[in-house]
Scaffold this active site. Structure first.
Site, short mmCIF file in Angstrom:
data_model
loop_
_atom_site.label_atom_id
_atom_site.label_comp_id
_atom_site.label_asym_id
_atom_site.label_seq_id
_atom_site.Cartn_x
_atom_site.Cartn_y
_atom_site.Cartn_z
N TYR A 117 0.84 -1.20 0.00
CA TYR A 117 0.00 0.00 0.00
C TYR A 117 0.87 1.25 0.00
O TYR A 117 0.52 2.27 -0.60
CB TYR A 117 -0.92 0.01 1.22
CG TYR A 117 -2.17 -0.81 1.03
CD1 TYR A 117 -3.29 -0.27 0.40
CD2 TYR A 117 -2.23 -2.13 1.46
CE1 TYR A 117 -4.44 -1.02 0.22
CE2 TYR A 117 -3.38 -2.88 1.29
CZ TYR A 117 -4.48 -2.33 0.67
OH TYR A 117 -5.62 -3.07 0.49
N GLU A 159 -8.34 -6.21 5.82
CA GLU A 159 -7.65 -7.40 5.31
C GLU A 159 -6.93 -8.15 6.42
O GLU A 159 -6.83 -9.40 6.36
CB GLU A 159 -6.69 -6.99 4.18
CG GLU A 159 -7.44 -6.59 2.92
CD GLU A 159 -6.61 -5.77 1.95
OE1 GLU A 159 -5.36 -5.83 2.03
OE2 GLU A 159 -7.21 -5.08 1.10
N GLY A 297 -22.21 -18.85 -20.51
CA GLY A 297 -20.89 -19.42 -20.77
C GLY A 297 -20.23 -19.99 -19.53
O GLY A 297 -20.85 -20.69 -18.73
N THR A 301 -19.73 -21.65 -13.48
CA THR A 301 -18.87 -22.38 -12.54
C THR A 301 -19.20 -22.10 -11.07
O THR A 301 -19.35 -23.05 -10.30
CB THR A 301 -17.39 -22.13 -12.83
OG1 THR A 301 -17.13 -20.72 -12.97
CG2 THR A 301 -16.97 -22.83 -14.12
N PHE A 417 -16.55 -11.52 -13.74
CA PHE A 417 -15.16 -11.95 -13.79
C PHE A 417 -14.29 -10.79 -14.30
O PHE A 417 -14.68 -10.07 -15.22
CB PHE A 417 -14.98 -13.16 -14.70
CG PHE A 417 -15.65 -14.41 -14.17
CD1 PHE A 417 -15.95 -14.56 -12.83
CD2 PHE A 417 -15.97 -15.45 -15.02
CE1 PHE A 417 -16.56 -15.71 -12.35
CE2 PHE A 417 -16.58 -16.60 -14.56
CZ PHE A 417 -16.88 -16.73 -13.21
#
Length: 422
Positions: A117, A159, A297, A301, A417
């Site tokens: 960062y 995080e 498509g 998934t 995506f």
């Protein structure tokens, strides 16, 4: 100063407890807001300069960033949109917390560390000065230094909690771990599944249906390591993780296509790949018994993981599976879905092909692009969860039709995506 932000996002709760060492003054917030027109007009020029500058000083970061999206300009555009959104909402950062959580999952999947960062901040501020020139006064630079510092503190803190959670979750880990390819299974003419187990024999990690893993490979063509995220395409189990990868067949492959082809051509049963622990917040909710899965498509998934897990559940769910692709040859998981439908009479499936062979024609197979009006007795149910994954135009069209037909956005979940642009 400690700030606690609690928001409801898609009727889920995200709680952030943020400890800021500095806070922006009202004057600094006004200065940040004054730069919004500049960011709207020249944000991509700024982020393009930023990436070029940072990679010149830190070429090792090319192994961390998606160079395919750098090549296409998608990453520069996505960052410009993010910087603009932050500036526009500088007085109300709670609006951006869902995006912070999304990015946090991506960063922990890439093993981003706090010192990185600092690198980003250094080159972002330098780029603001170099691109804006005389407009980048000392006051503007000081305001953006404080704004970036506050954002970095928020991200690093969030995080850190996510990394700690991985350490406490069964089978998960922080950083990279070697997994062996147990087997490869061809699912269609384009899609192959890779079944993965830990090389050291340790347990398969827990994950929530819809999550992804990052896979790291070395591409000799560009002499770089590259990392890509692949949705886990199976239900949680103790035996393996499964990812299903589409081969790209363009003669002039971009870097993203090189990676999918590398996996298809160079990674075989018994080979080892480095992966990160499961991450991602596009996951099954528990709002209504009815779930509607809409995919285009390879976007099926993460939805396969959700469908398989619900099929194994003891709960009574009404399931609808809607999938669109070019033709039957490129469609994956057809047999698995048919098998689930035979086991569970509550699963209704509808398939859209661009071209339909006469032998495939039937009431559950439709020609053309996704079109809800073609589905017999279709109703937009306001008491259902809708999960959408596919190309950007596909997602946008599906979301628009749902919202136009009075489906509450709180019950619509989608995964795009690549760099987020929706």
């Amino acid at each position: 100063m400690i700030v606690i932000i609690r928001i409801d996002e898609n009727v889920g709760v995200i709680l952030f407890k943020i400890k800021f060492t500095t806070m922006l003054s009202d004057k600094q917030k006004e200065i940040i807001l004054s730069t919004v027109p500049l960011l709207r007009a020249g944000g991509v020029a700024l982020t393009t300069h930023f990436y070029s500058r940072m990679f010149t000083h830190h070429p090792e970061l090319k192994n961390l960033f998606n160079m395919g999206n750098q090549q296409s300009g998608k990453q520069q555009t996505a960052l410009a949109m993010a910087v603009l959104a932050y500036a526009e909402n500088i007085s109300n950062p709670a609006v951006l917390m869902p995006a912070v959580d999304l990015i946090g999952h991506k960063h922990t999947s890439l093993n981003i560390q706090p010192e990185q960062y600092h690198i980003v901040g250094t080159h972002l501020l330098a780029s603001i000065k170099e691109v804006l020139q005389d407009l980048a006064t000392d006051d503007v630079l000081d305001a953006w230094k404080a704004a970036y510092g506050q954002l970095a503190e928020l991200m690093i803190g969030h995080e850190a909690k996510m990394y700690e959670s991985k350490k406490q979750t069964n089978g998960q880990w922080v950083g990279w771990k070697n997994f062996k390819v147990l087997k490869k299974v061809q699912e269609s003419t384009e899609i192959t599944s890779f079944y993965l187990v830990a090389e050291d024999g340790s347990a398969v990690p827990d994950f929530t249906p819809g999550q992804y893993i990052s896979v790291q490979v070395f591409l000799p063509n560009i002499n770089l390591h590259q990392i890509r995220q692949y949705s886990i395409s199976c239900a949680p189990n103790k035996d393996y993780l499964r990812i299903s990868v589409k081969r790209e067949r363009n003669e002039k492959l971009d870097i993203n296509g090189m990676i999918s082809n590398f996996l298809h051509d160079e990674v075989h049963q018994g080979n080892v790949v480095a992966i990160s622990a499961p991450a991602g917040n596009f996951t099954l909710q528990n709002l209504f018994p009815k779930k509607v899965f809409i995919s285009g498509g390879i976007g099926q998934t993460p939805l396969m993981s959700m469908l398989e897990s619900l099929n194994q559940s003891t709960k009574s769910n009404e399931l609808v599976w809607i999938h669109a692709c070019r033709n039957a040859e490129v469609r994956a998981f057809a047999d698995q879905i048919e098998s689930i439908a035979k086991e569970d009479q509550k699963l209704k499936q509808h398939q859209f092909y661009e071209v339909v062979n006469e032998t495939l024609a039937g009431k559950e197979v439709y020609e053309g692009m996704l079109d809800f009006s073609k589905i017999e007795k279709w109703q937009f149910d306001p008491e259902a969860e809708y999960y959408i994954c596919g190309p950007k135009p596909f997602i946008e069209k599906a979301v628009k039709e749902l919202t136009d037909n009075k489906i509450n956005e709180k019950y619509i979940f989608f995964e795009e995506f690549g760099p987020k642009s929706i």
